[in-house]
Design an enzyme around this catalytic site. Structure first.
Site, short mmCIF file in Angstrom:
data_model
loop_
_atom_site.label_atom_id
_atom_site.label_comp_id
_atom_site.label_asym_id
_atom_site.label_seq_id
_atom_site.Cartn_x
_atom_site.Cartn_y
_atom_site.Cartn_z
N SER A 223 0.85 -1.19 0.00
CA SER A 223 0.00 0.00 0.00
C SER A 223 0.88 1.23 0.00
O SER A 223 2.01 1.21 0.48
CB SER A 223 -0.90 0.02 1.24
OG SER A 223 -1.54 1.27 1.38
N TYR B 112 -2.47 -0.12 10.76
CA TYR B 112 -2.46 -0.51 9.35
C TYR B 112 -1.21 0.01 8.64
O TYR B 112 -0.52 -0.74 7.94
CB TYR B 112 -3.72 0.03 8.68
CG TYR B 112 -3.82 -0.32 7.21
CD1 TYR B 112 -4.18 -1.59 6.79
CD2 TYR B 112 -3.57 0.66 6.23
CE1 TYR B 112 -4.29 -1.91 5.44
CE2 TYR B 112 -3.67 0.36 4.88
CZ TYR B 112 -4.03 -0.93 4.49
OH TYR B 112 -4.13 -1.25 3.16
#
Length: 718
Positions: free
Chosen positions: A595, A608
């Site tokens: 990501s 995260y």
């Protein structure tokens, strides 16, 4: 009629539907297609892609307007079970038969195939096959040429001609083995002329011709002849002597067989892909084979028998069997109780077997080749037998490997039957070579479509039952790969299975329940890859989840879940994948879907974002370690991929919207506007990036990060 007829057959399936046939009445070609589909639907009658059928009927000549006799016959390639009208070749019967006036003899056989084109009635029809004259010179309106195991068992028996004569009281003729072609067609006609009134002809070591004046009569005649052959074998197999000389060893239990097969398949795949040769020459593997495994009871009976060592080297008899299974199988010298955990020791034991097989095949080629023979093909075995465990087959793709296994089971059936009533005989090696390296077969191979970029590759994409994972799996399948679809949600996986079945068929994918935090699940998923396809080449770590909370609301449980799935999951899946890749020794790819959050700091994202950063650095560490194994490790960094993803279900979208002070429905536009390209990112964009890494153009690249985020400057790596 249908009910009594159905009951009279025990060894074949009577499938004729009188109502359906009545709808086709008057259209002989439609009835031919119908009959062909019924015959192809019963694998006891013929095998995949094998056999051909025909009909002759009057039709209007488009040039003269006069009625003329036309023969419709299954064209080159295709399969009887699925054949449609466009799979037929249509030829003028008088023109086809007139070719005998210019036939120059058996040494000029192949030139006749070109001349078939001068006989074509329907210019849009399929190309005529080499078997066309076998139908053309016989006078019957409907003809079936099949390769049923029961008939071939008699045709391949040492006393096959005598058995045929006695079994059918002279009503089935006999023509000795000869390669299919124009001359064989003339021999069939000669056999009929010398034996008027016969109902069929047995071709030595090859198959069966039967016929009738109508589609139904031909169908019934075919069933009756095959039924009689099967009944005769059933009355004899195991009655006067043990099947295959009796059992030499016992099989392992089912679960143990599958464990052994899963452990060994990647090793065998490496050898069949030439990994040992490539390593010796200091090169990479040019192509990888796809595997298939079966522990069918018929296989086990054969490979566990006393006669295995005598019969296996003989090879097969029927050309259809031989073309797909090679001159003979490789029998492994591993005991069923062999410890396969020491991969180096197993490879050391297997290496001489593969060298010996390649040397045997090369000698076969050099001894039998003609001045104009095509160059030698892959010298590795197609069929590999592991006594006590099962049979492996390896080929260019899954369908070819699976069909090779089916054909070798056909060959086992033939050997069992022939040995019960007489003695099995295979094709002489020169005859086998003449079929395998036939210039017409070579031309057919050269006409086949060019392999796709990922043909021969096997990919395991975690979390591939939906979202980004499914898009990646579909992209790989579209490019020729076999894929293992998996998810920790059984319902979601079933839905994905239905989708892939509809779009790709059974030979492209298999499924596994996979929770990436559970090592047991991971092992089982890679075992599925090994049993279904032989191993794995591409591992994509895509499974994930997201939790977006301010630090004060972020719990330890949230933290552990994120790190277990994203970081530990990536580590465990990669670890298991590398074990398989090293067994194969063919290199491979690990792709990690990370990501932009691995590089960019944002609010409400401590768990995260830091887990994604750990994933990214773990990718670098793996790339540095695995380069020596020719295993490439690369990263794709997406951002804001919203479509069909679990990440956007529930609290995550709400959390991100809250963090940015916007509404959930405004997120797609919000994310697009903050990018340099002002683009919304779709799952297909990530799939394309993955393909860029594994499609062949970047095979010397590892340790890279490819951003697919529309351009987020703060996520630039450098």
């Amino acid at each position: 009629m249908s009910s009594t007829t159905t009951l009279s057959f025990k060894h074949v399936s009577y499938l004729w539907d009188e109502a359906k046939a009545a709808e086709l009445a008057g259209d002989e070609v439609a009835l031919l297609v119908y009959r062909s589909n019924l015959l192809g639907a019963d694998l006891r009658l013929t095998n995949y892609g094998g056999g051909n059928t025909s009909c002759k009927a009057m039709a209007k000549d488009p040039l003269t307007g006069e009625e003329t006799e036309v023969m419709w016959v299954k064209g080159s390639g295709g399969d009887l079970a699925s054949m449609k009208r466009n799979g037929l070749a249509a030829l003028y019967v008088n023109r086809l038969r007139s070719l005998k006036n210019i036939y120059r003899g058996i040494e000029h056989e192949d030139e006749m195939v070109e001349l078939f084109n001068h006989c074509i009635y329907d210019l849009a029809s399929k190309a005529p096959s080499i078997d066309t004259p076998l139908h053309g010179f016989l006078p019957f309106k409907h003809i079936d040429h099949l390769h049923p195991d029961a008939a071939i068992a008699i045709a391949a028996a040492k006393d096959g001609k005598k058995i045929t004569q006695e079994l059918f009281s002279g009503t089935i003729g006999w023509v000795e083995w000869q390669k299919p072609g124009f001359d064989l067609g003339l021999q069939l006609k000669q056999c009929l002329d010398e034996n008027p009134g016969i109902r069929g002809i047995m071709l030595g070591s090859h198959g069966l011709f039967t016929w009738g004046d109508t589609a139904y009569e031909s169908y019934i005649n075919t069933l009756e002849v095959i039924e009689r052959c099967a009944e005769y074998l059933a009355d004899n197999v195991g009655k006067t002597k043990p099947v295959f000389g009796g059992e030499k060893i016992q099989s392992l239990a089912k679960e143990e067989r599958l464990q052994k097969a899963a452990a060994l398949a990647p090793v065998l795949r490496g050898f069949c892909s030439g990994a040992d040769i490539a390593a010796t020459e200091g090169k990479g593997v040019s192509k990888t084979m796809v595997g298939h495994f079966t522990d069918d009871d018929r296989v086990l009976q054969f490979i566990n028998s006393n006669d295995l060592d005598r019969l296996a080297p003989l090879g097969t008899s029927c050309p259809d069997h031989f073309l797909r299974t090679k001159i003979s199988p490789l029998v492994l010298n591993l005991g069923k109780e062999e410890d396969l955990s020491d991969v180096a020791a197993v490879k050391e034991k297997l290496a001489p077997l593969f060298v010996a097989y390649r040397n045997m095949y090369t000698e076969y080629y050099e001894t039998c080749k003609h001045p104009n023979s095509p160059a030698i093909r892959d010298a590795n075995p197609v069929v590999i037998l592991y006594p006590g465990v099962g049979m492996f087959t390896f080929a260019k793709d899954k369908q070819t490997a699976r069909v090779a296994a089916e054909f070798y089971i056909n060959a086992i059936n033939v050997m069992r039957g022939a040995e019960a009533v007489s003695e099995y005989t295979s094709l002489p090696r020169q005859e086998a070579f003449n079929i395998e390296y036939w210039l017409l077969e070579e031309a057919k191979l050269q006409r086949m479509p060019k392999p796709k970029a990922l043909s021969g590759k096997i990919a395991l994409v975690t979390g591939s039952a939906g979202g980004i994972g499914m898009s990646i799996a579909k992209k790989f399948a579209d490019e020729g790969a076999c894929v293992i679809i998996n998810d920790n949600d059984a319902g979601r996986l079933e839905t994905a299975k239905a989708t892939f079945t509809k779009e790709y068929g059974k030979d492209v994918f298999d499924t596994a329940i996979l929770d990436v935090t559970k090592q047991d699940d991971i092992k089982k998923a890679f075992d599925v890859a090994a049993l279904s396809f032989g191993g794995v080449d591409i591992v994509v770590n895509c499974a994930g989840l997201s939790i977006s909370k301010p630090i004060e609301e972020h719990t330890a449980a949230d933290w552990d879940l994120l790190y277990d799935v994203l970081v530990k999951g990536q580590f465990l899946v990669t670890q298991a994948g590398v074990e398989v890749l090293r067994k194969q020794a063919t290199g491979g790819d690990v792709l990690n879907i990370v990501s932009k959050n691995a590089l960019v700091s944002g609010p409400n994202n401590a768990g995260y974002g830091s887990a994604k950063a750990a994933q990214l650095h773990l990718s670098r560490l793996n790339a540095a370690e695995l380069g020596k194994d020719k295993i490439r490790v690369n990263t794709v960094n997406p951002d804001a991929v919203i479509g069909n993803s679990k990440i956007w279900e529930g609290a995550w979208a709400e959390g991100r919207a809250k963090a940015y002070g916007i509404k959930v429905e405004e997120l797609p536009a919000f994310y697009a506007k903050r990018t340099l390209l002002n683009e919304i990112i779709h799952a297909e964009d990530i799939a394309n990036a993955c393909f860029a890494f594994v499609g062949g153009l970047l095979h010397k690249s590892t340790g890279n990060v490819l951003n697919v985020d529309g351009g987020v400057a703060t996520a630039f790596v450098r």
